[in-house]
Design an enzyme around this catalytic site. Structure first.
Site, mmCIF file in Angstrom:
data_model
loop_
_atom_site.group_PDB
_atom_site.id
_atom_site.type_symbol
_atom_site.label_atom_id
_atom_site.label_comp_id
_atom_site.label_asym_id
_atom_site.label_seq_id
_atom_site.Cartn_x
_atom_site.Cartn_y
_atom_site.Cartn_z
ATOM 1 N N LEU A 176 0.865 -1.175 0.000
ATOM 2 C CA LEU A 176 0.000 0.000 0.000
ATOM 3 C C LEU A 176 0.900 1.222 0.000
ATOM 4 O O LEU A 176 1.946 1.232 0.660
ATOM 5 C CB LEU A 176 -0.898 0.034 1.247
ATOM 6 C CG LEU A 176 -1.986 -1.038 1.369
ATOM 7 C CD1 LEU A 176 -2.763 -0.828 2.671
ATOM 8 C CD2 LEU A 176 -2.928 -1.017 0.180
ATOM 9 N N ASP A 177 0.490 2.273 -0.724
ATOM 10 C CA ASP A 177 1.251 3.519 -0.710
ATOM 11 C C ASP A 177 1.356 4.041 0.721
ATOM 12 O O ASP A 177 0.493 3.774 1.568
ATOM 13 C CB ASP A 177 0.581 4.578 -1.576
ATOM 14 C CG ASP A 177 0.593 4.210 -3.048
ATOM 15 O OD1 ASP A 177 1.481 3.431 -3.459
ATOM 16 O OD2 ASP A 177 -0.287 4.697 -3.789
ATOM 17 N N ARG A 178 2.396 4.820 0.975
ATOM 18 C CA ARG A 178 2.626 5.366 2.317
ATOM 19 C C ARG A 178 1.367 6.022 2.889
ATOM 20 O O ARG A 178 0.990 5.796 4.041
ATOM 21 C CB ARG A 178 3.751 6.397 2.283
ATOM 22 C CG ARG A 178 3.991 7.076 3.635
ATOM 23 C CD ARG A 178 4.670 8.422 3.468
ATOM 24 N NE ARG A 178 6.057 8.286 3.070
ATOM 25 C CZ ARG A 178 7.073 8.222 3.930
ATOM 26 N NH1 ARG A 178 6.843 8.257 5.238
ATOM 27 N NH2 ARG A 178 8.305 8.128 3.481
#
Length: 337
Positions: A176-178
Site C-alpha cells: 500500500l502507498d505510504r
C-alpha cells in the site's frame, strides 16, 4: 475478478473486522486439505527448539528454573537469564526473583529472546503459521527502499516474528502507498510468498478501496481501463496508445456525493502501481490530498484512499478469508450536514 464465486467446493468462509475478530463463520463442509509444501516452510521454530514450562504454583523465576530445568546447573541458568534467553508469557525476563504466578508459561531458548517492541502505525488483524494480515495507518511505509531507513510495516513485523525465533522472516505479497491506510498482508515463508504471488488472480477474490475524490461525480458507477507507464520522474500515467504499458482496470461505484466531494467504492481488477490514483485523475476527479495526481484539496490532511476489504484463499488451509476495515471518519465527516 471481483465478482466471481469460489471454485473450490466445501470451503469455509471466515470474515474478520478491523479488530481482527471473526464477524461470522459459516461452513459448507470441511476446509480444503493443507498443502504440505507450504506447511513445511511456514515456520522455523523447529530449527532451535525452546523448552517450555507451565507454572503450577507461585515461585521466583530463578528458583523455578533450577527446580525444573534438567541438564543445566545454577550458574548456567543464571547466564541464560543474563543473556535474555528466558521469557515469561512471551516477554524476556532477566531478574532472578521475578515473581511467577500459577498458569504462566516460562520459556528457555537457546537464542536471545528479542524484547517486545510496541507496533507503531499498524495493528495485527490475523496471524498464523503462514501469513500476517494487518491494518496499516496512513503515513507508514509498507516497505522502505534501500535509501530509506525509517520505520516501516515490514521492519516492525520482522522484529515481531523474530521474538519467537531469531531466524524468522516475513515476505512481501503486495504493498500500500505510504499515505494509503487499510488492510494488507505479508507471508511468513518464501514458499507461501511464491505460491500466492504466482496465483494472485486466482487466490485473491476481492480488493475493495474507499476513495474520497474531488468534485461531484454524476455517473453512479463506471469502469476505467488504460495502459499504465512510469515517467522518468517516477509518476505513473495512462498511455494514449493501446498495449503500451501494463493494462489496468478499475471499477467504481458512487456511495455519497455533495457539491465538493464524492465518496467511491473502488474495486481493482488489476493491481498496478498507483492505479486508482492515476485513474481518478484521468476522469477529472483526483483523490483528495493527492497533489502528485492533480488534487488541490487538503481537506482531511492525508490521502483520501483506504483499503477497506481484502479477501483471499488461505494458502495452507484453503479457507476463504475476508478482512474489513472501517471507512475513516475523516472521509465521512465531509458529508455531514
Amino acid at each position: 475478478m471481483n465478482n466471481r464465486k469460489p471454485q473450490r467446493k466445501n470451503r469455509t468462509k471466515s470474515t474478520f473486522n478491523s479488530a481482527g475478530s471473526k464477524r461470522n463463520h459459516t461452513s459448507a463442509g470441511k476446509p480444503g486439505s493443507p498443502r504440505p509444501e507450504a506447511r513445511g516452510k511456514a515456520s522455523t521454530l523447529d530449527k532451535t527448539p525452546a523448552k517450555t514450562y507451565i507454572v503450577q504454583k507461585p515461585a521466583e523465576l530463578l528458583s523455578f528454573l533450577v527446580e525444573h530445568v534438567t541438564g543445566m546447573g545454577r550458574n548456567s541458568i543464571k547466564s541464560a537469564l543474563a543473556r535474555g534467553q528466558v521469557s515469561v508469557d512471551g516477554v524476556a525476563r532477566t531478574v532472578h526473583n521475578f515473581p511467577l504466578e500459577q498458569g504462566q508459561t516460562v520459556t528457555l531458548s537457546k537464542e536471545k529472546i528479542a524484547p517486545e517492541v510496541p507496533l507503531t502505525g499498524l495493528r495485527i488483524l490475523h496471524e498464523d503459521e503462514a501469513i500476517i494480515v494487518i491494518h496499516k495507518d496512513a503515513g507508514l511505509l509498507s516497505v522502505a527502499s534501500a535509501q530509506e531507513k525509517e520505520v516501516t510495516a515490514y521492519r516492525q513485523l520482522t522484529a515481531h516474528v523474530r521474538r519467537e525465533h531469531p531466524y524468522n522472516r516475513i515476505f512481501v505479497l503486495h504493498r500500500l502507498d505510504r499515505d494509503t491506510s487499510g488492510v494488507m498482508m505479508f507471508a511468513k515463508s518464501e514458499a507461501v510468498q511464491q505460491q500466492m504471488q504466482q496465483a494472485w488472480k486466482e487466490v485473491v477474490y476481492e480488493r475493495t478501496y474507499i476513495a474520497l475524490v474531488e468534485g461531484q461525480i454524476k455517473k453512479p458507477e463506471g469502469t476505467i481501463s488504460s495502459w499504465l507507464k512510469e515517467s522518468k520522474t517516477l509518476k505513473m500515467y495512462s498511455s494514449p496508445y493501446p498495449n503500451d504499458g501494463q493494462h489496468a482496470v478499475t471499477h467504481y461505484k458512487l456511495l455519497q456525493a455533495n457539491r465538493h466531494f464524492s465518496l467511491l467504492e473502488v474495486r481493482l481488477e488489476t493491481g498496478r502501481k498507483n492505479q486508482i490514483r492515476v485513474h481518478m485523475e484521468d476522469i477529472g476527479h483526483p483523490i483528495v490530498g493527492d497533489k502528485k495526481y492533480g488534487s488541490k484539496s487538503k481537506s482531511i490532511g492525508r490521502l483520501g484512499l483506504h483499503a477497506r476489504v481484502l479477501s483471499f484463499v488461505h494458502p495452507v488451509t484453503g479457507v476463504l478469508l475476508r478482512f474489513e476495515s472501517d471507512t475513516p471518519k475523516t472521509f465521512l465527516n465531509l458529508f455531514r450536514d
